[in-house]
Design a protein around this motif. Structure first.
Motif, PDB file in Angstrom:
ATOM      1  N   LEU A  96     -35.236  -5.342  -9.587  1.00 15.78           N
ATOM      2  CA  LEU A  96     -34.073  -5.938  -9.758  1.00 15.78           C
ATOM      3  C   LEU A  96     -33.815  -6.978  -8.644  1.00 15.78           C
ATOM      4  CD1 LEU A  96     -31.582  -3.012 -10.826  1.00 15.78           C
ATOM      5  CD2 LEU A  96     -32.581  -4.723 -12.345  1.00 15.78           C
ATOM      6  N   TYR A 114     -28.148 -12.958  -5.509  1.00 17.08           N
ATOM      7  CA  TYR A 114     -28.185 -12.080  -4.303  1.00 17.08           C
ATOM      8  C   TYR A 114     -26.536 -11.951  -3.681  1.00 17.08           C
ATOM      9  CZ  TYR A 114     -32.999 -13.575  -4.460  1.00 17.08           C
ATOM     10  OH  TYR A 114     -34.204 -13.994  -4.592  1.00 17.08           O
ATOM     11  N   ASP A 115     -25.864 -11.493  -4.712  1.00 20.75           N
ATOM     12  CA  ASP A 115     -24.361 -11.442  -4.541  1.00 20.75           C
ATOM     13  C   ASP A 115     -24.142 -10.454  -3.355  1.00 20.75           C
ATOM     14  OD1 ASP A 115     -23.179 -13.259  -6.180  1.00 20.75           O
ATOM     15  OD2 ASP A 115     -22.798 -11.957  -7.817  1.00 20.75           O
ATOM     16  N   CYS A 116     -24.928  -9.403  -3.073  1.00 25.86           N
ATOM     17  CA  CYS A 116     -24.772  -8.412  -1.983  1.00 25.86           C
ATOM     18  C   CYS A 116     -24.526  -8.864  -0.847  1.00 25.86           C
ATOM     19  CB  CYS A 116     -25.987  -7.338  -2.369  1.00 25.86           C
ATOM     20  SG  CYS A 116     -27.723  -7.975  -2.077  1.00 25.86           S
TER      21      CYS A 116
END
Ligand SMILES: Cc1cc2nc3c(=O)[nH]c(=O)nc-3n(C[C@H](O)[C@H](O)[C@H](O)COP(=O)(O)OP(=O)(O)OC[C@H]3O[C@@H](n4cnc5c(N)ncnc54)[C@H](O)[C@@H]3O)c2cc1C
Ligand code: SF4
Lengths: 460, 343
Positions: free
Chosen positions: B14, B21-23
């Motif tokens: 994923l 790469y919002d995290c």
């Protein structure tokens, strides 16, 4: 009727003298572990002249005299070792003068910590004195006589160094003033005269009865906060103290190490108190203190603990009633401690000794401490709670206490407010000429040997 | 049971195909652009060292920012532990580790406790507040035998959670409860999100306090007197692990007749209360984050600041109070609307 009783009643009035067993019982013991011993009389004078007459009577009748405040030293210092008259000073409780600009007060010897604290809150809210954690009923003078320590001790030294004048009834009955008050109406300073105050401080009432004291006051800031710096390695404690005292931003610095509550087990907490008149001042000081410890934080060796508001309230209370509650952890109201005055670098050794002593004697323990001066030394308490209904535990606590006095001397420290037995331990190790000097001073001041015998008694 | 039996369900693919790469890019404390995020994510996926592991303030938010169902925060904490990276100083970690060890005085079983049951975690001070109509007939369990231990995510010690959790679950389950309401969001998130991510079986249904309050308020609807006040809501870290129950909040606020003010630092953009940032010894950041947060509440003209987590309350209440905003726990706000003593 008993001749001495009658004479005492003539001096102070019948209500303020007693030789009744049930009243003498109260004065025969304190809340520590010392052997009880009964006085023959207890008397409560109101004026310096009454104190003078009592001392004159004692000289005439060759009867011993023990000055007492609230008897809260916990080491039996007001227990009459050889009977005699206990002079309970607590009726002499007038606050005689407040010099606001000169920042001092003049008090009678029976004024309690609580009374002075309340008086200042009402009359000089921007001033305070160095308050010990003792119960509010403890007397200011009793604390000065034993070289006590309070919340301003880190900044200004032992509380006894905050004295600005004394009035004393000498063992021969003469009234003597010390400091500026001996030649001026003002009680602002002991210095620059010959330092006679030293003849009455640390002597446990063996050299005279203090009747008045001039005491220095200090700025009281509007806001007060506390930070707890936590360590695991006791060897780092002196480093933390050194760094924080260097900032000169802390009011009080204390240490705590205890097995309960479980959360604190294996850690040492250094309480760093800060004060300020504004949030900005407080935050400025906080930043300096945090940054003084940044290397230790970066090395992950120590860090500031997050305190809940409830915990903060407990730590910021003056005096800290939580201390009394934790002293009663075993219930039954028993608690003793050996206060060791030690160089700060001796902290790890003292803590090791505390653990060893507690384990050897099978007792519950706690440590609290307070930095004196800018890290010039510290008071390290080896504290042992016990239950008064449990005689076996009391015996164990007694042994642990004695071991702690010995340990203090072994690591190069000096026991604070030692009881009669522990004073002997000190005198045995003390330089012979110093011991001789103590003896000669006592003989000179108290030729009839009436004052608090059994204390600082030199048997050469 | 040993903690190593529980392995994080993490889908590497994923991340390898992640478009955003919002995290990391949405992180409010580390300034990370997409390129850096891609590079650092790869490092993390390969189990390599990354500045993220050292500078993460453990706000948990990346778990929510990831919309692909992965567990970036759990991965970060596992890697921190594997590499011996301690977010906080050792003695602070030690105290927290000590905190979760059951003491002799703790009670492992609450005889007679019956559903509905509410677990108060390690917050005995709130026992009195679980009263009145809102909590009529509710039994309470609490103490270290019921403590979720999730807090160790902040301290680089997640294996301790996995080590202690089976026993905690057993302690609760041994009462025979089918459902347990969790007062502390962190407990709820442990028994749902965290347990699920590590495949730890939970034999009862965890119910969030929000769900309980909402259902109960509906029953008491006629007795509610709308409060008509403007409130700012302070999210806590663990809500990031279980955002699916957040919808209850707006419904609760509607029932109470309060207006949740529109402000910058709410919902997904919420800021940490600061407590953990301070515990990680980042004083400057702590001051800055609290300042931004409270100024935002003030700007939005909030009259109350509503908390869901007692730890957030502890860290931020005094600060908001100084700005003239009244701090209050959510369940106490509900009690106010029922005209009951919040306690
Ligand atoms: C819970 C607890 C906490 C404590 N915390 C602290 C602390 O933080 N700091 C600290 O310093 N102490 C502390 N103490 C120790 C002690 O209680 C205090 O120092 C207290 O102030 C002593 O005062 P007192 O009135 O009880 O003195 P007392 O015990 O009555 O007297 C002490 C000594 O002074 C002599 N004395 C008393 N009055 C006179 C006088 N007028 N003239 C000549 N000699 C006199 C007595 O003979 C005795 O030798 C604590 C005690 C307890 C129980
Ligand atoms: S954790 Fe989620 S948001 Fe982060 S890279 Fe992986 S899939 Fe993308």
């Amino acid at each position: 009727m008993d001749k001495i009783y009658k004479a005492l009643a003539e001096i102070v009035g019948e209500e303020f003298v007693s030789n009744r067993k049930e009243e003498l019982y109260i004065y025969s013991r304190d809340s520590g572990l010392s052997e009880p011993r009964f006085p023959d009389y207890v008397v409560m004078p109101r004026t310096v002249e009454e104190v003078q007459k009592i001392i004159q009577l004692a000289n005439k009748e060759k009867i011993h005299v023990v000055p007492a405040g609230a008897s809260l030293s916990l080491s039996g210092l007001t227990i009459p070792q050889k009977g005699g008259i206990v002079i309970d000073m607590r009726r002499m409780d007038r606050i005689l003068e407040l010099n606001r600009k000169g920042r001092y007060v003049v008090l009678e010897a029976g004024v309690t910590q609580g009374k002075l604290q309340a008086f200042l809150e009402e009359n000089a809210p921007d001033l305070c004195h160095s308050l010990p954690e003792a119960p509010p009923s403890a007397t200011v003078v009793g604390n000065l006589v034993i070289h006590g320590q309070g919340n301003l001790t880190q900044a200004y030294g032992f509380n006894s160094s905050m004295i600005s004048g004394l009035e004393v009834v000498l063992p021969n009955g003469e009234i003597c003033r010390i400091g500026s008050c001996s030649l001026s109406p003002y009680w602002f300073s002991i210095e620059p005269l010959p330092y006679l105050a030293g003849l009455f401080l640390g002597w446990f009432g063996t050299t005279g009865v203090i009747t008045k004291v001039g005491l220095r006051l200090y700025p009281k800031k509007k806001l007060r906060d506390v930070e707890l710096f936590v360590l695991e390695d006791p060897k780092l404690v002196s480093e933390v103290i050194y760094r924080v005292t260097h900032t000169e931003m802390a009011e009080d610095i204390t240490t705590v190490a205890q097995p309960y509550p479980l959360m604190f087990q294996g850690t040492i907490m250094i309480g760093i108190y800060l004060t300020g008149d504004t949030e900005e001042e407080l935050e400025f000081k906080r930043r300096l203190i945090w940054s003084s410890l940044s290397e230790l934080i970066k090395a992950k060796e120590g860090g500031f603990m997050a305190l809940t508001p409830d915990m903060k309230v407990g730590f910021l209370e003056k005096p800290m009633s939580s201390l009394t509650r934790s002293a009663d952890i075993l219930k039954g109201g028993g608690f003793v401690y050996c206060g060791a005055i030690i160089p700060i670098e001796k902290f790890p050794e003292a803590l090791k000794k505390l653990f060893e002593i507690a384990e050897r004697n099978g007792v519950t323990f706690a440590h609290t401490g307070r930095v004196i001066g800018r890290g010039h030394c510290m008071m390290f308490a080896f504290a042992y709670p016990f239950n008064r209904a449990d005689l076996e535990r009391m015996e164990k606590a007694k042994r642990a206490l004695f071991d702690s006095y010995v340990a203090t001397l072994e690591i190069g420290g000096v026991p604070w407010k030692p009881g009669a037995e522990e004073q002997k331990l000190i005198l045995e190790r003390m330089d012979k000429n110093s011991v001789e000097l103590i003896k000669r001073i006592r003989e000179l001041l108290d030729p009839n040997k009436i004052m608090n015998p059994g204390n600082w008694e030199v048997e050469l | 049971m040993q903690s190593q039996n529980f392995v994080l369900k993490f889908q590497k693919e994923l991340c390898e195909t992640c478009p955003t790469y919002d995290c990391l890019t949405r992180c409010q404390y580390l300034n990370i652009d997409t390129k850096t995020a891609e590079r650092e994510i790869r490092k993390l996926l390969n189990g390599e060292d990354s500045f993220v592991l050292h500078e993460c303030v453990t706000c948990y938010a990346c778990e929510e920012y990831c919309k692909r169902g992965n567990h970036p925060f759990y991965l970060i904490t596992d890697l921190q532990e594997k590499k011996g990276i301690l977010p906080a100083p050792k003695p602070i970690v030690k105290q927290w580790v000590n905190l979760g060890i059951p003491d002799k005085k703790d009670i492992p079983h609450f005889y007679g406790a019956e559903e509905p049951v509410i677990s108060l975690c390690l917050f005995p001070d709130f026992v009195d507040s679980i009263s009145g109509k809102l909590f009529q007939g509710v039994s309470i369990v609490l103490g270290r035998h019921f403590f979720c231990n999730l807090v160790y995510l902040h301290f680089g010690k997640p294996s301790l959670i996995r080590e202690r959790l089976p026993k905690i679950i057993e302690n609760i389950a041994s009462h025979g409860f089918k459902e347990v309401v969790f007062f502390h969001d962190e407990c709820y998130s442990t028994f749902t999100s965290y347990a699920d991510a590590y495949d730890i079986k939970v034999p009862f249904r965890p119910v969030h306090l929000f769900e309980y309050l909402y259902n109960r308020l509906k029953e008491l609807k006629d007795e509610i007197k709308p409060l008509n006040v403007r409130i700012a809501y302070q999210r806590n870290c663990s809500t990031r692990l279980t955002p699916e129950k957040e919808h209850y909040l707006d419904k609760i606020f509607e029932l109470l007749g309060v207006e949740r003010v529109e402000r910058k630092y709410d919902r997904e953009n919420a800021l940490c209360c600061g407590g953990i940032i301070r515990a990680l010894q980042k004083l400057e950041l702590f001051v800055e984050v609290q300042k931004k947060n409270v100024e935002d509440m003030k700007k939005a003209k909030a009259e109350y600041c509503v908390f869901n987590c007692p730890a957030c309350y502890s860290s931020l209440a005094e600060r908001v109070r100084k700005e003239g905003i009244k701090p209050i726990m959510l369940h106490q706000l509900c009690k106010l609307a029922l005209r009951e003593e919040p306690r």
